[in-house]
Every structure is written in structure tokens, then in C-alpha cells.
Design a protein around this motif. Structure first.
Motif, PDB file in Angstrom:
ATOM      1  N   ARG A 113       0.603  -1.977 -13.478  1.00 49.47           N
ATOM      2  CA  ARG A 113       1.196  -1.926 -12.133  1.00 49.47           C
ATOM      3  C   ARG A 113       1.307  -3.327 -11.538  1.00 49.47           C
ATOM      4  O   ARG A 113       2.275  -3.646 -10.856  1.00 49.47           O
ATOM      5  CB  ARG A 113       0.322  -1.094 -11.211  1.00 49.47           C
ATOM      6  CG  ARG A 113       0.569   0.376 -11.369  1.00 49.47           C
ATOM      7  CD  ARG A 113      -0.407   1.113 -10.489  1.00 49.47           C
ATOM      8  NE  ARG A 113       0.241   2.250  -9.856  1.00 49.47           N
ATOM      9  CZ  ARG A 113      -0.202   2.832  -8.758  1.00 49.47           C
ATOM     10  NH1 ARG A 113      -1.268   2.380  -8.145  1.00 49.47           N
ATOM     11  NH2 ARG A 113       0.426   3.873  -8.258  1.00 49.47           N
ATOM     12  N   GLY A 139       0.819  -1.211   0.000  1.00 49.18           N
ATOM     13  CA  GLY A 139       0.000   0.000   0.000  1.00 49.18           C
ATOM     14  C   GLY A 139       0.849   1.255   0.000  1.00 49.18           C
ATOM     15  O   GLY A 139       0.604   2.195  -0.761  1.00 49.18           O
ATOM     16  N   HIS A 168       2.487   1.841  -3.402  1.00 47.47           N
ATOM     17  CA  HIS A 168       1.619   2.108  -4.543  1.00 47.47           C
ATOM     18  C   HIS A 168       0.657   3.269  -4.344  1.00 47.47           C
ATOM     19  O   HIS A 168       0.039   3.720  -5.303  1.00 47.47           O
ATOM     20  CB  HIS A 168       0.821   0.851  -4.905  1.00 47.47           C
ATOM     21  CG  HIS A 168       1.668  -0.195  -5.544  1.00 47.47           C
ATOM     22  ND1 HIS A 168       2.315  -1.155  -4.813  1.00 47.47           N
ATOM     23  CD2 HIS A 168       2.007  -0.406  -6.837  1.00 47.47           C
ATOM     24  CE1 HIS A 168       3.007  -1.935  -5.642  1.00 47.47           C
ATOM     25  NE2 HIS A 168       2.842  -1.497  -6.861  1.00 47.47           N
ATOM     26  N   ASN A 169       0.489   3.714  -3.120  1.00 46.99           N
ATOM     27  CA  ASN A 169      -0.530   4.738  -2.874  1.00 46.99           C
ATOM     28  C   ASN A 169       0.083   5.908  -2.145  1.00 46.99           C
ATOM     29  O   ASN A 169       0.662   5.755  -1.066  1.00 46.99           O
ATOM     30  CB  ASN A 169      -1.661   4.106  -2.049  1.00 46.99           C
ATOM     31  CG  ASN A 169      -2.780   5.080  -1.783  1.00 46.99           C
ATOM     32  OD1 ASN A 169      -2.555   6.154  -1.222  1.00 46.99           O
ATOM     33  ND2 ASN A 169      -3.969   4.717  -2.179  1.00 46.99           N
ATOM     34  N   ARG A 170      -0.037   7.087  -2.750  1.00 48.65           N
ATOM     35  CA  ARG A 170       0.623   8.265  -2.198  1.00 48.65           C
ATOM     36  C   ARG A 170       0.081   8.628  -0.820  1.00 48.65           C
ATOM     37  O   ARG A 170       0.830   8.993   0.085  1.00 48.65           O
ATOM     38  CB  ARG A 170       0.432   9.434  -3.161  1.00 48.65           C
ATOM     39  CG  ARG A 170       1.632  10.326  -3.187  1.00 48.65           C
ATOM     40  CD  ARG A 170       1.443  11.511  -4.106  1.00 48.65           C
ATOM     41  NE  ARG A 170       1.883  12.719  -3.409  1.00 48.65           N
ATOM     42  CZ  ARG A 170       3.132  12.927  -2.995  1.00 48.65           C
ATOM     43  NH1 ARG A 170       4.059  12.034  -3.182  1.00 48.65           N
ATOM     44  NH2 ARG A 170       3.461  14.050  -2.369  1.00 48.65           N
ATOM     45  N   ALA A 171      -1.232   8.507  -0.675  1.00 42.85           N
ATOM     46  CA  ALA A 171      -1.838   8.862   0.611  1.00 42.85           C
ATOM     47  C   ALA A 171      -1.311   7.948   1.715  1.00 42.85           C
ATOM     48  O   ALA A 171      -0.974   8.394   2.814  1.00 42.85           O
ATOM     49  CB  ALA A 171      -3.357   8.763   0.514  1.00 42.85           C
ATOM     50  N   MET A 172      -1.222   6.657   1.406  1.00 44.86           N
ATOM     51  CA  MET A 172      -0.701   5.723   2.417  1.00 44.86           C
ATOM     52  C   MET A 172       0.776   5.981   2.686  1.00 44.86           C
ATOM     53  O   MET A 172       1.249   5.866   3.815  1.00 44.86           O
ATOM     54  CB  MET A 172      -0.884   4.279   1.930  1.00 44.86           C
ATOM     55  CG  MET A 172      -2.259   3.728   2.216  1.00 44.86           C
ATOM     56  SD  MET A 172      -2.359   1.983   1.804  1.00 44.86           S
ATOM     57  CE  MET A 172      -1.623   1.233   3.240  1.00 44.86           C
ATOM     58  N   ASP A 173       1.499   6.343   1.633  1.00 44.89           N
ATOM     59  CA  ASP A 173       2.920   6.642   1.785  1.00 44.89           C
ATOM     60  C   ASP A 173       3.108   7.760   2.804  1.00 44.89           C
ATOM     61  O   ASP A 173       3.995   7.717   3.657  1.00 44.89           O
ATOM     62  CB  ASP A 173       3.479   7.036   0.407  1.00 44.89           C
ATOM     63  CG  ASP A 173       4.980   7.276   0.438  1.00 44.89           C
ATOM     64  OD1 ASP A 173       5.624   6.768   1.375  1.00 44.89           O
ATOM     65  OD2 ASP A 173       5.485   7.955  -0.454  1.00 44.89           O
ATOM     66  N   GLN A 174       2.236   8.781   2.710  1.00 47.41           N
ATOM     67  CA  GLN A 174       2.357   9.926   3.612  1.00 47.41           C
ATOM     68  C   GLN A 174       1.864   9.615   5.016  1.00 47.41           C
ATOM     69  O   GLN A 174       2.300  10.226   5.980  1.00 47.41           O
ATOM     70  CB  GLN A 174       1.546  11.112   3.065  1.00 47.41           C
ATOM     71  CG  GLN A 174       1.916  11.515   1.652  1.00 47.41           C
ATOM     72  CD  GLN A 174       3.179  12.350   1.618  1.00 47.41           C
ATOM     73  OE1 GLN A 174       3.341  13.274   2.399  1.00 47.41           O
ATOM     74  NE2 GLN A 174       4.094  12.011   0.722  1.00 47.41           N
TER      75      GLN A 174
END
Lengths: 299, 261
Positions: A206, A123, A126-132
Motif C-alpha cells: 500500500r 486516512g 485507506h481506511n474504510r471506517a474513516m471513509d464512512q
């Protein structure tokens, strides 16, 4: 193999001699008090011999721990009234039984923690929101002392009727997911820009990039994390056994040992836990070697 | 050669936004590449030759101007699998065998198992690596790895081959040999090749057209049509024509440098 054996054995020998030497000052006071009370004269050899054969020493000698380990595993199961030989099931006085209780919670928690760690890492990558957002929480979760949160997990689950292995496995998973997240985020980001560009020139999806590039690239990182994770899992399972009232498991043996001043029992449970952890880490190392060799990535 | 150009750029600009302000990587690039051409892009580092190749491959987006690849946008061309791309480093996956690496694009593009096997054998033969299919990349020399990466780009039927300094990291002897092989490959497959290099002899030896570029901002200073025949033995490098073309390329490069400073 032989080349590494000599240094390892040397270190072990040094540790054991220091341990034996430490037994004398640690346990000597009790021997001297006993002798004084009995009005006996105490010779040095007698003092040394006694410090290594007390029933409840402050520091048990290595051979006492070894004997206790042997007695509470093989001897107990073979000859004990409740042992495997006489009843067909493991004795609740044996370390094999308690070790299995801890091991099963460890493995369940480890599987759960690893799965969650890998999913979170996927997650995050692949996901910017989760990265942050996820990483700060994952780090925060590890700053809470596990000893403080473990009883609450046990109590909360108990209140909704879930007891036994599940709450312990959850504590175990709580500790083991973290190294997996950290390692796998690094591992899934290991492919170079060029390799990702190459996949782009193939118009790969992806999912294809993940399956054919990111996942295989992350394998060395995964195994490094698993080794840390499994050790954390054992700690979690043992800590999870402490607040349950010392029913079963290596944690229970540690706790009951400390209630009754059975230092030898504590030390043998400690060693059982250490042996368990070492075998599990060794097992993962073996799987790592086989996997990386089959992938042609063996160093 | 009356067909539509394979690559056509008109007034192409590309500006990178960096922390130190905008950097103009390409300015007013006008170029058209015909089918079957072997076009080399030569220039000092920072002249935008790699950037231009990446624009063709849809790995960078131009900020102004138009570019078509096979008459389509670069994105559509990429999705239609119009080109194979060879990078500076071989970039083979260490966990895949040579055969497995060549199979990678075929797997992604959904070729059948039999077709994959057939094509892998075919391109391995083309780059003279037959028998190395089951070897892992680390068991091969740098030159062989780069040949495997060319085979990987040839495995599917793209009629454009984009090569970004593919032999830059190799020594001169290996490089000469691979240059010869590349010409043979080009003749055998009649692909259109875009080739980035900073070696003048390499550019002159390989190309039908040489695009000379200069830096800050990256732009085209000269386009040279090579008078050399398509059939080129290595000895051609000692002929008068070869030396003349090389001289003109060198002049072009020097000119570009002098107005930049």
C-alpha cells in the motif's frame, strides 16, 4: 501575455469608472449639507470634486485608497517617526507591519491546515471506517459560521495562556483544511482501476502504491485545493484578528477603521488583504506550473 | 514438454454477484498450458476470456474449481512475480518518462540501480524503442506507448506474459507490425504467453493453441492446436493451413453463439 492584457485592463477601467461615478451619489449628501449650512451655492463641478476628496467619505475614491496605501506603507516606513528608516523596525502604523502579522498567521495556519487536510485524505482513502465517518464531520465543521466560532477559539486559548499567532493560525487552519481534504480525496482516488491492478500484479505494498501512484496522480488536485485553501487561510487569519481587541494585523486595521469611521483606512486594509491573497494564489500557481512541468504533466 | 503445465485449470467456475443477480462469467473451465506455449483466448465480449486471464493473474477469485500457475496458487505466483501483465491500454504513468515507467516494477521489486539501468536498456532494445527512454508518454504514438508497456512487462524476469487485448485500440497496420514483433520477442525470450483477442487473424497468426470461448455462461467451446510452424512470416496468412485454422475458429465462434441465443 499581451493578448490577455487588453481584456483585463478593459475590465479594470470599467470597474474604476463605475467606482468614481458611484462616489458622487454616495458622498454627495454630505457635501450638499455642508454647503447648505455655510449658505453657499454649490456648482456641479465643485460637488464632484468634493465627493472625491472628503476626509471620511462613505465611499472613498480609488485614488484616495491608492494614496493611503502608499502613505501607510512606503512613506510611513521611510519617513515615519516609528518607521523602518528611523528605528530599524517596522512601524505599527504601517500596513507592511500589519500585513506581515496577518501573513505569518496565514502561512502557519495554511501549513497546518494543508498538512491536516492531506493526512485526513490519506486516512479516508485507506481506511474504510474513516471513509464512512470523517467526511460528514468535515462538512459539518464548515457549516458553522466562522465569525461565531473564532471568538471562542481566541477566548479558550487565551484562558490556557496561548495568545498571539497560534489561535489565529488555528482559525486559519480550520478554514483551509476543508478544500484540501475534498481535493485530495478525489486526487488520491484519481488512479484508474487498471493502474491499481497493474500495481497489484507487481505485488506492490500500500505504501508503494501511495508513493508511486496515488500521490503523483493527486498533484493537479492538490494545487487546485491549495489555491482555494490559501484564500480561506487569509480570511481565517483576518477573522481571528477581529475579536482580539484590534491589536495588530489587517483585521485589526479593518476593525479600528470602522470604530473611528476611517473608511479610507478600511478600504486600504481591504486592498492590502486582496493584494496579499492574490500574490499568494499567484505564488502557488507558479509552484504548480514548475512542479507539473517537471513531472511532464504540464498542459 | 513433459514438465508440469505452467497454467492448469480444473473445473473452474466464477460467478459475479451483481445488482441484477449472479452472472456466471466462467463455467467449468478445464485447460492446461505448457511451457513455451502461445495461447490465444478468442470469443465475443462477455465470454470470460479477460476474466480467465485475470484469474490467472490473481486479480479475480474463482468461486469453484482449482487453478495453478507454475504449480502454485495464483496468489503465490503473483507474489513470486511469475508473470507480467499487459493491459488493453498502455496505462503508462504520465509523470514518468518511458524509462521511468519501465523502471517502475524494477523499483518495486527492489532491483539495484545498475541492474535497473541495464534491464531498461535491454527491454527498450527488445521492443525497438532505444533512444526514447527520456521521452514522456504523450510524446509517443499509441503503438509506441503499447510497446513501452510490453517492455515494462518484460523488464523483470517473469516467464509468463499475460496480454489482455494489447493491440485492440490500434489500427491494423500498426497491429500487424506489433504482431510480428511479438512473435520475434516470444522466440527470443521463450516465454509462455496468454493472449486475449477478438480478432481471428491475430489469434491464428500468433498462437500455437487457440482457445475458442462463448458467452453466457463463459465457457470453452474448442481448443485448436495450430499446425503452423513456429517461424511465421506475415505472408503465412495467405496459406491454406492458415485459412483452414481461421475457418475452424470461425465455426467454433458461430457454434458458441447459436447455443447461447
Amino acid at each position: 501575455m499581451r493578448r490577455s492584457a487588453i481584456p483585463v485592463l478593459t475590465v479594470v477601467a470599467v470597474i474604476f469608472s463605475l467606482w468614481y461615478i458611484a462616489c458622487v451619489p454616495m458622498n454627495g449628501q454630505w457635501t450638499r449639507d455642508q454647503a447648505q449650512r455655510a449658505g453657499e451655492e454649490l456648482s456641479f463641478p465643485t460637488l464632484v470634486a468634493d465627493t472625491m476628496s472628503q476626509d471620511r467619505p462613505r465611499l472613498p475614491a480609488p485614488h484616495q485608497v491608492a494614496v493611503e496605501l502608499w502613505n501607510s506603507t512606503v512613506v510611513e516606513e521611510a519617513t515615519g517617526r516609528r518607521g523602518l528608516w528611523n528605528t530599524g523596525s517596522l512601524s505599527n502604523r504601517s500596513l507592511i507591519y500589519h500585513g506581515w502579522v496577518t501573513l505569518s498567521a496565514t502561512l502557519l495556519g495554511f501549513a497546518f491546515g494543508t498538512g491536516m487536510g492531506i493526512l485526513l485524505a490519506i486516512g479516508i482513502v485507506h481506511n474504510r471506517a474513516m471513509d464512512q465517518s470523517v467526511m460528514p464531520w468535515a462538512i459539518a465543521s464548515q457549516t458553522i459560521p466562522i465569525l461565531a466560532i473564532a471568538p471562542m477559539i481566541i477566548v479558550v486559548f487565551n484562558a490556557v495562556g496561548i495568545t498571539g499567532i497560534i489561535p489565529k493560525a488555528i482559525i486559519s487552519a480550520y478554514l483551509s483544511f476543508f478544500p484540501v481534504v475534498v481535493g485530495m480525496v478525489k486526487g488520491l482516488r484519481a488512479p484508474e482501476v487498471m493502474q491499481l491492478d497493474l500495481m497489484k500484479t507487481y505485488s506492490a505494498t500500500r505504501a508503494e502504491v501511495f508513493a508511486k501512484l496515488r500521490w503523483p496522480s493527486s498533484m493537479p488536485y492538490l494545487f487546485a485545493s491549495l489555491k482555494v485553501g490559501i484564500a480561506a487561510s487569509i480570511v481565517g487569519a483576518i477573522v481571528g484578528e477581529l475579536p482580539t481587541g484590534a491589536v495588530a494585523g489587517l483585521g485589526a486595521r479593518l476593525l479600528s477603521g470602522s470604530y473611528y469611521g476611517q473608511t479610507i483606512q478600511i478600504w486600504s486594509a481591504l486592498f492590502a488583504a486582496a493584494i496579499l491573497a492574490a500574490s499568494l494564489v499567484g505564488l502557488i500557481g507558479l509552484i504548480q506550473r514548475i512542479t507539473l512541468k517537471r513531472m511532464g504533466m504540464a498542459q | 514438454m513433459s514438465e508440469q503445465p505452467v497454467i492448469e485449470a480444473r473445473g473452474l467456475d466464477l460467478t459475479f454477484e451483481t445488482n441484477d443477480g449472479p452472472v456466471q462469467a466462467l463455467r467449468d473451465i478445464n485447460l492446461s498450458v505448457a511451457k513455451g506455449d502461445f495461447v490465444s483466448f478468442i470469443g465475443p465480449s462477455g465470454c470470460g476470456k479477460t476474466t480467465f486471464l485475470r484469474v490467472v493473474a490473481d486479480l479475480e477469485q474463482p468461486t469453484a474449481g482449482t487453478i495453478t500457475v507454475n504449480g502454485m496458487t495464483p496468489e503465490a505466483a503473483r507474489k513470486a512475480r511469475a508473470y507480467g501483465y499487459v493491459f488493453q491500454a498502455a496505462g503508462l504513468y504520465p509523470w514518468r518518462t518511458i524509462g521511468g515507467n519501465i523502471r517502475l516494477p524494477l523499483e518495486i521489486m527492489g532491483y539495484s540501480r545498475d541492474e535497473q539501468r541495464r534491464r531498461v536498456a535491454e527491454v527498450l532494445d527488445l521492443v525497438e524503442l532505444t533512444g526514447f527512454e527520456k521521452k514522456f508518454p504523450w510524446q509517443l504514438s499509441g503503438g509506441m506507448q503499447q510497446r513501452a508497456s510490453i517492455a515494462r512487462a518484460l523488464a523483470f524476469d517473469a516467464d509468463i506474459l499475460l496480454m489482455d487485448e494489447p493491440f485492440g485500440a490500434l489500427d491494423e497496420i500498426v497491429r500487424d507490425r506489433l504482431n510480428e514483433e511479438l512473435l520475434r520477442l516470444w522466440a527470443a525470450t521463450s516465454k509462455t504467453i496468454g493472449f486475449v483477442t477478438h480478432s481471428i487473424p491475430e489469434a491464428v497468426y500468433l498462437s500455437t493453441r487457440i482457445v475458442v470461448m462463448s458467452p453466457r455462461p463463459g465457457r470453452i467451446t474448442d481448443v485448436i492446436e495450430s499446425p503452423l510452424p513456429r517461424e511465421r512470416p506475415l505472408e503465412i496468412r495467405d496459406t491454406k493451413e492458415f485459412i483452414e485454422v481461421a475457418h475452424r475458429v470461425r465455426e467454433g465462434l458461430r457454434e458458441g453463439m447459436s447455443d447461447a441465443v
